[in-house]
Scaffold this motif. Structure first.
Motif, PDB file in Angstrom:
ATOM      1  N   GLY A  96       0.862  -1.002  -0.039  1.00 49.00           N
ATOM      2  CA  GLY A  96      -0.203   0.025   0.274  1.00 49.00           C
ATOM      3  C   GLY A  96       0.868   1.246   0.123  1.00 49.00           C
ATOM      4  N   LEU A  97       0.109   1.950  -0.371  1.00 46.09           N
ATOM      5  CA  LEU A  97       0.854   3.635  -0.291  1.00 46.09           C
ATOM      6  C   LEU A  97       0.088   4.628  -0.197  1.00 46.09           C
ATOM      7  N   HIS A  98       0.008   5.731   0.305  1.00 44.98           N
ATOM      8  CA  HIS A  98      -0.906   6.948   1.210  1.00 44.98           C
ATOM      9  C   HIS A  98      -0.205   7.588   0.848  1.00 44.98           C
ATOM     10  N   VAL A  99      -0.511   8.954  -0.200  1.00 42.30           N
ATOM     11  CA  VAL A  99       0.262   9.418  -0.813  1.00 42.30           C
ATOM     12  C   VAL A  99      -0.637  11.172   0.676  1.00 42.30           C
ATOM     13  N   GLY A 100       0.682  10.885   0.925  1.00 40.40           N
ATOM     14  CA  GLY A 100       0.028  12.525   2.358  1.00 40.40           C
ATOM     15  C   GLY A 100       0.903  14.244   1.656  1.00 40.40           C
ATOM     16  N   LEU A 101       0.464  14.814   2.517  1.00 40.32           N
ATOM     17  CA  LEU A 101       1.035  15.871   2.187  1.00 40.32           C
ATOM     18  C   LEU A 101       2.500  16.652   2.625  1.00 40.32           C
ATOM     19  N   PRO A 102       2.824  16.435   4.073  1.00 39.93           N
ATOM     20  CA  PRO A 102       4.005  16.795   4.732  1.00 39.93           C
ATOM     21  C   PRO A 102       4.857  14.852   4.905  1.00 39.93           C
ATOM     22  N   LEU A 383      -2.730   4.523   8.354  1.00 41.43           N
ATOM     23  CA  LEU A 383      -2.367   5.039   7.033  1.00 41.43           C
ATOM     24  C   LEU A 383      -1.756   4.053   6.758  1.00 41.43           C
ATOM     25  N   ALA A 384      -1.016   3.114   6.998  1.00 37.11           N
ATOM     26  CA  ALA A 384      -0.443   1.678   6.131  1.00 37.11           C
ATOM     27  C   ALA A 384      -2.041   0.721   5.921  1.00 37.11           C
ATOM     28  N   VAL A 385      -3.093   0.786   7.034  1.00 34.48           N
ATOM     29  CA  VAL A 385      -3.680  -0.163   6.881  1.00 34.48           C
ATOM     30  C   VAL A 385      -4.689   0.958   5.566  1.00 34.48           C
TER      31      VAL A 385
END
Length: 403
Positions: A96-102, A383-385
Motif C-alpha cells: 500500500g501507498l498513502h500519498v499525503g502532504l508532508p 495510514l498503512a492499513v
C-alpha cells in the motif's frame, strides 16, 4: 513478489454464486478462525458440501490454511477430527501507498491486516508532479527491499494507493487534490507501469472505512460514518458493509460543512469550511504563531501536548470542539450505528476524544449516545492499513481469480 490481478473481469454467467460463497467462507474464517468446516457451515448457512468446495479453492489459492495442530475430535463423533481452517497469513502480502502532504506512507500487510512493513517517506515540500515522480522512483525499490526483509518469501498480490480529495476508484484516477496540486492524475496506470503489480486506487477516508468494515468494530458492518481530519478533511459512509463511492468520484464533500464562527478562507473561495477550520495546516499555523512550536510539524505539537504545554492543549481542544460539532451534524443527517474519527490527538490521548464526544453530545439534535463515536483503532498504523485496504477489500469480496 509480483501478484496477479484478481476479479478485474466480469463474472461468467452462473459463477456469481460460487464467487459469493467463496467470499462468505473466507470472511467467516477471518472473523472466527481457526474454525472447522462444520463451524463455517453453521456460521454461514452454507451446506457442508458447499463449504468443502470453496475450501478446496481457497486452500489452493493460499488464502486459507489448515491447522492440524489445533484439531480436536468432537465427543461422540467417529473418524478423523476436522482440521480447523485459518487465514493464511504467512505466504501472501498486500502492498500500500498513502500519498499525503508532508509525507507519504509505504506499507506491506498480511491478510489479517497486520502491518509487516511501514515506512514514512518525507515529501520534502514537493507538490504536484514532483511528489509523484519521487514516489514512482522509490516504491519499486521499497518493494524489492521488502523481498529480503520482514516480508521475505511472500507473494505480493497487489498495491493499494490512496490519497485525499476526489478520487475516481473505477478509473484509478486522482481527480482533484487541492493541497498537493493534483488534477486528473492517472495514479493506477502510473504505479502499475512502475511496479508491475495490479493497483487499486481510492480516497483515504473510504479506504479507512473499508478497513474498519474488514477488521474493526462489528457495528461498522451495519452503518458507519468515517471522518478523517488531517491536512485534508474527508468523510465517508458505509452501509451494510459496503462503502459508498458516489458518482463519479466522491462520497460527498464533508470538508465544506459550515463551521459557525470560523472566518478562515477555504480554497473553494468561501469562508468557514470545515476543511480549513479543522485542518492540520490551520492548527499547526496557530501553534507556530503562539510560539508553541518552532515550525508546523505534527510531532512537535504532539510533544508539546505530552509535555503539558497549556497553549498546545487549548489549541487541540479548540479543534476538538470544531470536529465534535461537525460529527454531530453528520450523525444527525445519516444516523449511523458507528462514527469513527481519524484524527491525531484523539487517537493519541483519550482526553481529546472525550472533548470531541462532549461537543458532539451538546450539538446533536438526535441526542445520540456519544459512545457511538470512537477513534480509529489502528493507531500509528492507520495510514498503512488504509493504503492496503483497497486490495484487501477486493480480495475478501472477490477471492477467486479468473472471472
Amino acid at each position: 513478489m509480483n501478484g496477479t490481478v484478481r476479479g478485474t473481469a466480469a463474472p461468467r454467467a452462473g459463477d456469481d454464486r460460487r464467487e459469493a460463497n467463496a467470499a462468505t467462507v473466507l470472511r467467516a474464517v477471518l472473523d472466527h478462525g481457526p474454525v472447522a468446516r462444520s463451524g463455517v457451515s453453521r456460521l454461514t448457512g452454507l451446506s457442508p458440501a458447499a463449504v468443502s468446495r470453496q475450501t478446496v479453492d481457497l486452500l489452493r489459492l493460499e488464502l486459507l490454511v489448515e491447522r492440524p495442530e489445533l484439531a480436536v475430535a468432537a465427543p461422540g463423533v467417529r473418524g478423523r477430527p476436522q482440521l480447523p481452517l485459518d487465514i493464511d497469513d504467512r505466504r501472501l502480502a498486500v502492498a500500500g501507498l498513502h500519498v499525503g502532504l508532508p509525507y507519504s506512507t509505504f506499507a506491506l500487510l498480511d491478510l489479517r491486516g497486520r502491518v509487516l512493513v511501514r515506512q514514512e517517506l518525507p515529501n520534502g515540500g514537493r507538490r504536484g508532479r514532483a511528489v509523484l515522480k519521487a514516489l514512482l522512483e522509490r516504491v519499486p525499490r521499497l518493494l524489492a527491499a521488502a523481498a529480503t526483509g520482514p516480508a521475505a518469501g511472500r507473494r505480493v498480490l497487489g498495491l493499494g494507493a490512496v490519497t485525499g480529495g476526489a478520487v475516481d476508484a473505477e478509473r484509478g484516477m486522482t481527480v482533484r487534490h487541492e493541497p498537493l496540486g493534483w488534477r486528473e492524475v492517472p495514479l493506477r496506470e502510473l504505479l502499475e507501469r512502475a511496479t508491475g503489480l495490479p493497483v487499486r486506487v481510492d480516497n483515504h477516508a473510504r479506504a479507512l472505512a473499508a478497513a474498519e468494515v474488514l477488521f474493526g468494530d462489528p457495528a461498522a458492518r451495519r452503518s458507519m460514518v468515517q471522518l478523517f481530519v488531517g491536512h485534508v478533511v474527508d468523510a465517508s459512509i458505509s452501509v451494510a458493509g459496503t462503502v459508498h463511492q458516489g458518482p463519479p468520484s466522491v462520497t460527498g464533500d464533508g470538508g465544506h460543512l459550515p463551521v459557525p464562527g470560523s472566518s478562515a478562507r477555504c480554497h473553494c473561495g468561501r469562508r468557514g469550511c470545515l476543511s480549513v477550520a479543522a485542518s492540520d495546516d490551520t492548527l499547526f499555523a496557530a501553534a507556530v504563531e503562539q510560539g508553541v512550536i518552532a515550525r508546523p510539524d505534527r510531532q512537535l505539537l504532539l510533544a508539546a501536548v505530552r509535555a503539558g504545554d497549556p497553549r498546545a492543549d487549548a489549541l487541540v481542544r479548540e479543534r476538538a470542539v470544531v470536529v465534535g460539532g461537525a460529527l454531530a451534524l453528520l450523525a444527525d443527517v445519516v444516523n449511523p450505528d458507528l462514527l469513527v474519527l481519524t484524527e491525531t490527538f484523539s487517537v493519541a490521548d483519550p482526553a481529546y476524544l472525550a472533548a470531541v464526544r462532549e461537543e458532539f453530545a451538546l450539538r446533536s439534535h438526535l441526542h445520540r449516545d456519544a459512545s457511538l463515536l470512537v477513534a480509529q483503532r489502528f493507531g500509528a498504523d492507520a495510514l498503512a492499513v488504509a493504503a492496503c485496504a483497497p486490495v484487501l477489500g477486493e480480495l475478501y469480496a472477490r477471492p477467486l481469480p479468473g472471472f
